[in-house]
Motif scaffolding. Structure first.
Motif, PDB file in Angstrom:
ATOM      1  N   GLN A   1     -21.943 -10.394   5.396  1.00 17.03           N
ATOM      2  CA  GLN A   1     -20.962  -9.963   4.399  1.00 17.03           C
ATOM      3  C   GLN A   1     -20.095  -8.827   4.931  1.00 17.03           C
ATOM      4  OE1 GLN A   1     -23.440  -9.062   1.019  1.00 17.03           O
ATOM      5  NE2 GLN A   1     -23.578 -11.188   0.360  1.00 17.03           N
ATOM      6  N   ASP A   2     -20.705  -7.927   5.684  1.00 14.14           N
ATOM      7  CA  ASP A   2     -19.943  -6.827   6.288  1.00 14.14           C
ATOM      8  C   ASP A   2     -18.930  -7.352   7.297  1.00 14.14           C
ATOM      9  OD1 ASP A   2     -21.260  -4.927   4.811  1.00 14.14           O
ATOM     10  OD2 ASP A   2     -22.714  -4.433   6.380  1.00 14.14           O
ATOM     11  N   GLN A   3     -19.347  -8.337   8.099  1.00 10.31           N
ATOM     12  CA  GLN A   3     -18.427  -8.920   9.079  1.00 10.31           C
ATOM     13  C   GLN A   3     -17.256  -9.608   8.381  1.00 10.31           C
ATOM     14  OE1 GLN A   3     -19.787  -7.091  11.656  1.00 10.31           O
ATOM     15  NE2 GLN A   3     -19.034  -8.794  12.875  1.00 10.31           N
ATOM     16  N   ALA A   4     -17.558 -10.333   7.304  1.00 15.57           N
ATOM     17  CA  ALA A   4     -16.496 -10.993   6.543  1.00 15.57           C
ATOM     18  C   ALA A   4     -15.551  -9.961   5.935  1.00 15.57           C
ATOM     19  CB  ALA A   4     -17.106 -11.875   5.449  1.00 15.57           C
ATOM     20  N   THR A   5     -16.113  -8.848   5.465  1.00 19.28           N
ATOM     21  CA  THR A   5     -15.303  -7.787   4.864  1.00 19.28           C
ATOM     22  C   THR A   5     -14.338  -7.194   5.880  1.00 19.28           C
ATOM     23  OG1 THR A   5     -16.975  -7.227   3.202  1.00 19.28           O
ATOM     24  CG2 THR A   5     -15.402  -5.506   3.783  1.00 19.28           C
ATOM     25  N   ARG A   6     -14.796  -6.977   7.106  1.00 23.14           N
ATOM     26  CA  ARG A   6     -13.926  -6.439   8.155  1.00 23.14           C
ATOM     27  C   ARG A   6     -12.721  -7.360   8.367  1.00 23.14           C
ATOM     28  NH1 ARG A   6     -16.257  -2.579  11.666  1.00 23.14           N
ATOM     29  NH2 ARG A   6     -18.446  -2.153  11.209  1.00 23.14           N
ATOM     30  N   ASN A   7     -12.978  -8.653   8.433  1.00 23.78           N
ATOM     31  CA  ASN A   7     -11.903  -9.608   8.660  1.00 23.78           C
ATOM     32  C   ASN A   7     -10.923  -9.636   7.494  1.00 23.78           C
ATOM     33  OD1 ASN A   7     -13.039 -10.361  11.126  1.00 23.78           O
ATOM     34  ND2 ASN A   7     -14.248 -12.006  10.203  1.00 23.78           N
ATOM     35  N   ILE A   8     -11.461  -9.573   6.281  1.00 25.52           N
ATOM     36  CA  ILE A   8     -10.603  -9.624   5.097  1.00 25.52           C
ATOM     37  C   ILE A   8      -9.741  -8.366   4.991  1.00 25.52           C
ATOM     38  CG2 ILE A   8     -10.625  -9.586   2.567  1.00 25.52           C
ATOM     39  CD1 ILE A   8     -13.126 -11.424   2.756  1.00 25.52           C
ATOM     40  N   LEU A   9     -10.340  -7.210   5.265  1.00 33.34           N
ATOM     41  CA  LEU A   9      -9.570  -5.963   5.183  1.00 33.34           C
ATOM     42  C   LEU A   9      -8.489  -5.919   6.262  1.00 33.34           C
ATOM     43  CD1 LEU A   9     -12.277  -3.290   4.284  1.00 33.34           C
ATOM     44  CD2 LEU A   9     -10.632  -4.428   2.789  1.00 33.34           C
ATOM     45  N   ALA A  10      -8.782  -6.499   7.417  1.00 32.72           N
ATOM     46  CA  ALA A  10      -7.758  -6.594   8.462  1.00 32.72           C
ATOM     47  C   ALA A  10      -6.594  -7.461   7.969  1.00 32.72           C
ATOM     48  CB  ALA A  10      -8.359  -7.172   9.740  1.00 32.72           C
ATOM     49  N   PHE A  11      -6.919  -8.520   7.236  1.00 27.99           N
ATOM     50  CA  PHE A  11      -5.897  -9.402   6.669  1.00 27.99           C
ATOM     51  C   PHE A  11      -5.059  -8.653   5.630  1.00 27.99           C
ATOM     52  CE2 PHE A  11      -4.790 -12.368   3.192  1.00 27.99           C
ATOM     53  CZ  PHE A  11      -3.927 -13.222   3.873  1.00 27.99           C
ATOM     54  N   LEU A  12      -5.715  -7.877   4.756  1.00 27.70           N
ATOM     55  CA  LEU A  12      -4.985  -7.118   3.735  1.00 27.70           C
ATOM     56  C   LEU A  12      -4.108  -6.041   4.376  1.00 27.70           C
ATOM     57  CD1 LEU A  12      -7.742  -6.661   0.979  1.00 27.70           C
ATOM     58  CD2 LEU A  12      -5.905  -8.359   1.080  1.00 27.70           C
ATOM     59  N   ALA A  13      -4.608  -5.427   5.450  1.00 28.73           N
ATOM     60  CA  ALA A  13      -3.816  -4.421   6.154  1.00 28.73           C
ATOM     61  C   ALA A  13      -2.592  -5.068   6.806  1.00 28.73           C
ATOM     62  CB  ALA A  13      -4.681  -3.723   7.208  1.00 28.73           C
ATOM     63  N   GLU A  14      -2.785  -6.271   7.343  1.00 28.53           N
ATOM     64  CA  GLU A  14      -1.675  -7.002   7.961  1.00 28.53           C
ATOM     65  C   GLU A  14      -0.596  -7.305   6.935  1.00 28.53           C
ATOM     66  OE1 GLU A  14      -0.977 -11.469   9.734  1.00 28.53           O
ATOM     67  OE2 GLU A  14      -2.945 -10.551  10.022  1.00 28.53           O
ATOM     68  N   LYS A  15      -1.010  -7.576   5.689  1.00 27.67           N
ATOM     69  CA  LYS A  15      -0.061  -7.846   4.608  1.00 27.67           C
ATOM     70  C   LYS A  15       0.489  -6.556   4.008  1.00 27.67           C
ATOM     71  CE  LYS A  15      -0.414 -12.337   4.688  1.00 27.67           C
ATOM     72  NZ  LYS A  15       0.762 -13.144   5.097  1.00 27.67           N
ATOM     73  N   GLU A  16       0.086  -5.410   4.573  1.00 29.68           N
ATOM     74  CA  GLU A  16       0.528  -4.073   4.132  1.00 29.68           C
ATOM     75  C   GLU A  16       0.214  -3.825   2.660  1.00 29.68           C
ATOM     76  OE1 GLU A  16       4.675  -3.937   5.193  1.00 29.68           O
ATOM     77  OE2 GLU A  16       4.211  -3.478   7.285  1.00 29.68           O
ATOM     78  N   LEU A  17      -0.975  -4.300   2.252  1.00 25.17           N
ATOM     79  CA  LEU A  17      -1.395  -4.108   0.863  1.00 25.17           C
ATOM     80  C   LEU A  17      -2.249  -2.857   0.679  1.00 25.17           C
ATOM     81  CD1 LEU A  17      -2.236  -7.776  -0.218  1.00 25.17           C
ATOM     82  CD2 LEU A  17      -0.410  -6.312  -1.125  1.00 25.17           C
ATOM     83  N   LEU A  18      -2.647  -2.217   1.775  1.00 21.26           N
ATOM     84  CA  LEU A  18      -3.457  -1.010   1.677  1.00 21.26           C
ATOM     85  C   LEU A  18      -2.563   0.205   1.909  1.00 21.26           C
ATOM     86  CD1 LEU A  18      -6.583  -2.176   3.724  1.00 21.26           C
ATOM     87  CD2 LEU A  18      -6.370  -2.024   1.247  1.00 21.26           C
ATOM     88  N   ILE A  19      -2.536   1.107   0.926  1.00 24.16           N
ATOM     89  CA  ILE A  19      -1.674   2.291   1.043  1.00 24.16           C
ATOM     90  C   ILE A  19      -2.506   3.558   0.887  1.00 24.16           C
ATOM     91  CG2 ILE A  19       0.426   1.150   0.242  1.00 24.16           C
ATOM     92  CD1 ILE A  19      -0.103   2.451  -2.524  1.00 24.16           C
TER      93      ILE A  19
END
Length: 232
Positions: A148-166
């Motif tokens: 689950q942690d590994q999946a979370t890393r990948n998902i957060l990288a995806f959200l960061a790529e979409k510039e959704l994390l501020i």
């Protein structure tokens, strides 16, 4: 949880038992990493935010257990005060040992100095040379949490790529005193709402809308933390 971790070894740890959990080892941890899979439950009690590793640039989802470093409002006299205990704490005193040179394998480790470990009372880790059902279940949970942690890393990288994390400075008031909390990231709700339909649908198809909305709703729990600190 700075206890060093060593490989679990029957020859060395065969007579150890895991007793009742003492949460004193996290009494001064004001944030704790969680996976996105935990947000649905954790977010009903704690604010869930994101932090950025300044060295790697990777994001991590965390629960806020206190409003300042060294403060965990969910631990009192070694006992957990809330309902939800993050997986990384539940796994203690066991943990995974990773070898960066061997990407597809993990080993089970144990923190030998943990108060929970005794030779008298508790759940045995081994029966003779065999692992007990208790240890087998704990190992299964560890592997599941790691995945689950590994999946979370990948998902957060995806959200960061979409510039959704501020980056967000959060201001709280405790007993009339205003306090700014820096270094946190949240989902940009405005940008989320302005996403093209196909990109928004892509989030839904990846199962991300639940964790995203769970995170946004959890921000209301900051007031609960402020009230808890004020009553302490």
């Amino acid at each position: 949880m700075s206890n060093p971790i060593t490989l679990l070894d029957h020859a060395k740890h065969g007579d150890l038992k895991v007793g009742a959990t003492d949460f004193a080892h996290v009494a001064e941890q004001h944030i704790m990493p969680i996976s996105l899979h935990e947000i649905a439950r954790a977010g009903t009690e704690y604010p869930v935010v994101f932090v950025k590793n300044s060295d790697s640039g990777e994001f991590q989802s965390v629960v806020m257990l206190g409003l300042k470093p060294g403060q965990n409002l969910s631990v009192k006299d070694g006992k957990w005060q809330g309902l939800y205990v993050p997986a990384v704490i539940r796994d203690y005193p066991l943990g995974l040992v990773l070898n960066p040179d061997v990407k597809d394998k993990v080993w089970i480790g144990i923190r030998e100095e943990a108060k929970e470990l005794t030779k008298e009372e508790g759940q045995a880790l081994f029966e003779g040379e065999k692992e007990t059902p208790f240890l087998e279940a704990r190992k299964k949970a560890l592997i599941e949490h790691f995945e689950q942690d590994q999946a979370t890393r990948n998902i957060l990288a995806f959200l960061a790529e979409k510039e959704l994390l501020i980056s967000q400075t959060i201001t709280v008031e405790v007993n009339g005193e205003k306090r700014n909390i820096n270094g946190l990231y949240i989902i940009d709700e405005k940008k989320l709402n302005e996403m093209p339909n196909e990109e928004f649908l892509a989030l839904r198809e990846r199962g991300l809308l639940g964790p995203i909305f769970g995170h946004l709703a959890s921000m209301n729990q900051i007031n609960r933390l402020a009230r808890t600190e004020g009553q302490a």
